[in-house]
Design a protein around this motif. Structure first.
Motif, PDB file in Angstrom:
ATOM      1  N   PHE A  73       0.792  -1.220   0.000  1.00  0.00           N
ATOM      2  CA  PHE A  73       0.000   0.000   0.000  1.00  0.00           C
ATOM      3  C   PHE A  73       0.831   1.280   0.000  1.00  0.00           C
ATOM      4  N   ALA A  74       2.124   1.165   0.233  1.00  0.00           N
ATOM      5  CA  ALA A  74       2.963   2.369   0.268  1.00  0.00           C
ATOM      6  C   ALA A  74       4.433   1.983   0.148  1.00  0.00           C
ATOM      7  N   GLU A  75       5.207   2.938  -0.316  1.00  0.00           N
ATOM      8  CA  GLU A  75       6.654   2.785  -0.272  1.00  0.00           C
ATOM      9  C   GLU A  75       7.122   3.424   1.036  1.00  0.00           C
ATOM     10  N   PHE A  76       8.021   2.749   1.733  1.00  0.00           N
ATOM     11  CA  PHE A  76       8.503   3.258   3.008  1.00  0.00           C
ATOM     12  C   PHE A  76       9.900   3.853   2.870  1.00  0.00           C
ATOM     13  N   ASN A  77      10.146   4.933   3.618  1.00  0.00           N
ATOM     14  CA  ASN A  77      11.504   5.483   3.642  1.00  0.00           C
ATOM     15  C   ASN A  77      12.366   4.639   4.578  1.00  0.00           C
ATOM     16  N   ASN A  78      13.630   4.993   4.703  1.00  0.00           N
ATOM     17  CA  ASN A  78      14.540   4.191   5.540  1.00  0.00           C
ATOM     18  C   ASN A  78      14.800   4.858   6.884  1.00  0.00           C
ATOM     19  N   TYR A  79      13.772   5.517   7.419  1.00  0.00           N
ATOM     20  CA  TYR A  79      13.910   6.221   8.699  1.00  0.00           C
ATOM     21  C   TYR A  79      14.272   5.259   9.826  1.00  0.00           C
ATOM     22  N   ILE A  80      15.298   5.605  10.576  1.00  0.00           N
ATOM     23  CA  ILE A  80      15.696   4.850  11.768  1.00  0.00           C
ATOM     24  C   ILE A  80      15.502   5.763  12.977  1.00  0.00           C
ATOM     25  N   ASN A  81      14.716   5.304  13.945  1.00  0.00           N
ATOM     26  CA  ASN A  81      14.451   6.119  15.125  1.00  0.00           C
ATOM     27  C   ASN A  81      15.648   6.053  16.071  1.00  0.00           C
ATOM     28  N   SER A  82      16.354   7.155  16.210  1.00  0.00           N
ATOM     29  CA  SER A  82      17.526   7.199  17.094  1.00  0.00           C
ATOM     30  C   SER A  82      17.487   8.491  17.904  1.00  0.00           C
ATOM     31  N   PRO A  83      16.615   8.545  18.923  1.00  0.00           N
ATOM     32  CA  PRO A  83      16.412   9.774  19.699  1.00  0.00           C
ATOM     33  C   PRO A  83      17.610  10.159  20.559  1.00  0.00           C
ATOM     34  N   VAL A  84      17.670  11.442  20.887  1.00  0.00           N
ATOM     35  CA  VAL A  84      18.691  11.942  21.809  1.00  0.00           C
ATOM     36  C   VAL A  84      18.005  12.744  22.910  1.00  0.00           C
ATOM     37  N   ALA A  85      18.612  12.718  24.084  1.00  0.00           N
ATOM     38  CA  ALA A  85      18.107  13.494  25.215  1.00  0.00           C
ATOM     39  C   ALA A  85      19.058  14.651  25.467  1.00  0.00           C
ATOM     40  N   ILE A  86      18.504  15.793  25.843  1.00  0.00           N
ATOM     41  CA  ILE A  86      19.328  16.954  26.183  1.00  0.00           C
ATOM     42  C   ILE A  86      19.309  17.128  27.696  1.00  0.00           C
ATOM     43  N   TYR A  87      20.496  17.124  28.290  1.00  0.00           N
ATOM     44  CA  TYR A  87      20.611  17.349  29.724  1.00  0.00           C
ATOM     45  C   TYR A  87      21.695  18.396  29.946  1.00  0.00           C
ATOM     46  N   LYS A  88      21.279  19.565  30.441  1.00  0.00           N
ATOM     47  CA  LYS A  88      22.205  20.673  30.685  1.00  0.00           C
ATOM     48  C   LYS A  88      23.100  20.941  29.469  1.00  0.00           C
ATOM     49  N   ASN A  89      22.425  21.089  28.301  1.00  0.00           N
ATOM     50  CA  ASN A  89      23.072  21.414  27.023  1.00  0.00           C
ATOM     51  C   ASN A  89      24.019  20.333  26.506  1.00  0.00           C
ATOM     52  N   GLU A  90      23.905  19.123  27.027  1.00  0.00           N
ATOM     53  CA  GLU A  90      24.666  18.006  26.489  1.00  0.00           C
ATOM     54  C   GLU A  90      23.703  16.999  25.877  1.00  0.00           C
ATOM     55  N   LEU A  91      24.118  16.352  24.787  1.00  0.00           N
ATOM     56  CA  LEU A  91      23.280  15.380  24.098  1.00  0.00           C
ATOM     57  C   LEU A  91      23.682  13.960  24.478  1.00  0.00           C
ATOM     58  N   TYR A  92      22.664  13.127  24.771  1.00  0.00           N
ATOM     59  CA  TYR A  92      22.906  11.727  25.100  1.00  0.00           C
ATOM     60  C   TYR A  92      21.966  10.849  24.282  1.00  0.00           C
ATOM     61  N   ASN A  93      22.520   9.740  23.762  1.00  0.00           N
ATOM     62  CA  ASN A  93      21.716   8.824  22.956  1.00  0.00           C
ATOM     63  C   ASN A  93      20.766   8.005  23.820  1.00  0.00           C
ATOM     64  N   LEU A  94      19.578   7.765  23.290  1.00  0.00           N
ATOM     65  CA  LEU A  94      18.576   6.898  23.910  1.00  0.00           C
ATOM     66  C   LEU A  94      18.154   5.837  22.893  1.00  0.00           C
ATOM     67  N   PRO A  95      17.827   4.600  23.310  1.00  0.00           N
ATOM     68  CA  PRO A  95      17.963   4.087  24.665  1.00  0.00           C
ATOM     69  C   PRO A  95      19.429   4.131  25.117  1.00  0.00           C
ATOM     70  N   PHE A  96      19.636   3.999  26.421  1.00  0.00           N
ATOM     71  CA  PHE A  96      20.989   4.101  26.978  1.00  0.00           C
ATOM     72  C   PHE A  96      21.865   3.012  26.360  1.00  0.00           C
ATOM     73  N   ASN A  97      22.939   3.421  25.700  1.00  0.00           N
ATOM     74  CA  ASN A  97      23.835   2.450  25.075  1.00  0.00           C
ATOM     75  C   ASN A  97      25.280   2.886  25.251  1.00  0.00           C
ATOM     76  N   MET A  98      26.182   2.213  24.583  1.00  0.00           N
ATOM     77  CA  MET A  98      27.597   2.504  24.768  1.00  0.00           C
ATOM     78  C   MET A  98      27.969   3.919  24.330  1.00  0.00           C
ATOM     79  N   ASN A  99      27.257   4.498  23.363  1.00  0.00           N
ATOM     80  CA  ASN A  99      27.510   5.892  22.994  1.00  0.00           C
ATOM     81  C   ASN A  99      27.160   6.819  24.168  1.00  0.00           C
TER      82      ASN A  99
END
Length: 211
Positions: A73-99
């Motif tokens: 029914f549709a063509e899908f893009n290759n979007y990968i959900n890789s959110p980041v959290a901002i804590y006191k102007n620093e960026l952290y990857n979520l879910p919590f991982n080695m990065n």
């Protein structure tokens, strides 16, 4: 007018059912209390952008049969959900991982991360968490809880973590890999053109009543 099926709700579930029933020669009436089809995956076009009216929806599955079906029914893009959290102007990857851990503690290996978390959990001395804050600390330790859990949770619930019951958080996903993909599923993406067009194709030739 008589129908073989009355389908309540024109979201993905109802639309798939009606589509498959029609293919088998059955007649359906699909009704929805909202003024549009699509349920919670309804998209409206605003200045050429498909806006997910009821919150972002990312299609993800490890079932190839399901993935092949929706791709009719549709063509899908290759979007990968890789959110980041901002804590006191620093960026952290979520879910919590080695990065996340590498940036937080300047470490390089999963073993170092496991040892740091175990050390901080032990330092809490909490064996029977009495509230959500104690539960979080006993699961991931002070740094991860205070930087990535506490503020988000208090904003979500509108009250302090100490005033929330421990059972709200059963576990906190921690990954010891350098992979920022939020989902573990093999197939993932967002339909090009939006979700509403998928529902329109599924319900083509089927009587629908909104409102």
């Amino acid at each position: 007018m008589k129908y073989d099926y009355l389908v309540v709700g024109s979201g993905l579930y109802g639309a798939v059912f009606a589509h498959e029933a029609k293919k088998k020669g059955k007649s359906c009436l699909v009704i929805d209390k909202r003024p549009h089809i699509g349920g919670n995956i309804y998209c409206e076009s605003i200045e050429g952008i498909n806006v997910h009216k009821y919150g972002a929806h990312i299609f993800h599955t490890s079932n190839k049969k399901v993935w092949d079906y929706i791709n009719q029914f549709a063509e899908f893009n290759n979007y990968i959900n890789s959110p980041v959290a901002i804590y006191k102007n620093e960026l952290y990857n979520l879910p919590f991982n080695m990065n996340t851990f590498s940036k937080m503690w300047n470490i390089k290996t999963p073993q170092e991360a496991k040892e740091m978390i175990a050390k901080q959990v032990a330092e809490t001395g909490i064996t029977e968490p009495k509230n959500l804050e104690e539960q979080g600390l006993s699961l991931v330790g002070k740094d991860v809880f205070e930087k990535l859990v506490k503020g988000y949770t208090e904003k979500q619930w509108g009250r302090a973590c100490k005033d929330l019951p421990a059972f709200i958080i059963k576990r906190l996903p921690v990954r010891f890999t350098f992979d920022n993909n939020y989902f573990n599923d093999r197939y993932q993406g967002i339909p090009i053109g939006g979700y509403t067009k998928i529902i329109e194709k599924m319900l083509d030739g089927i009587e629908v009543k909104t409102d």
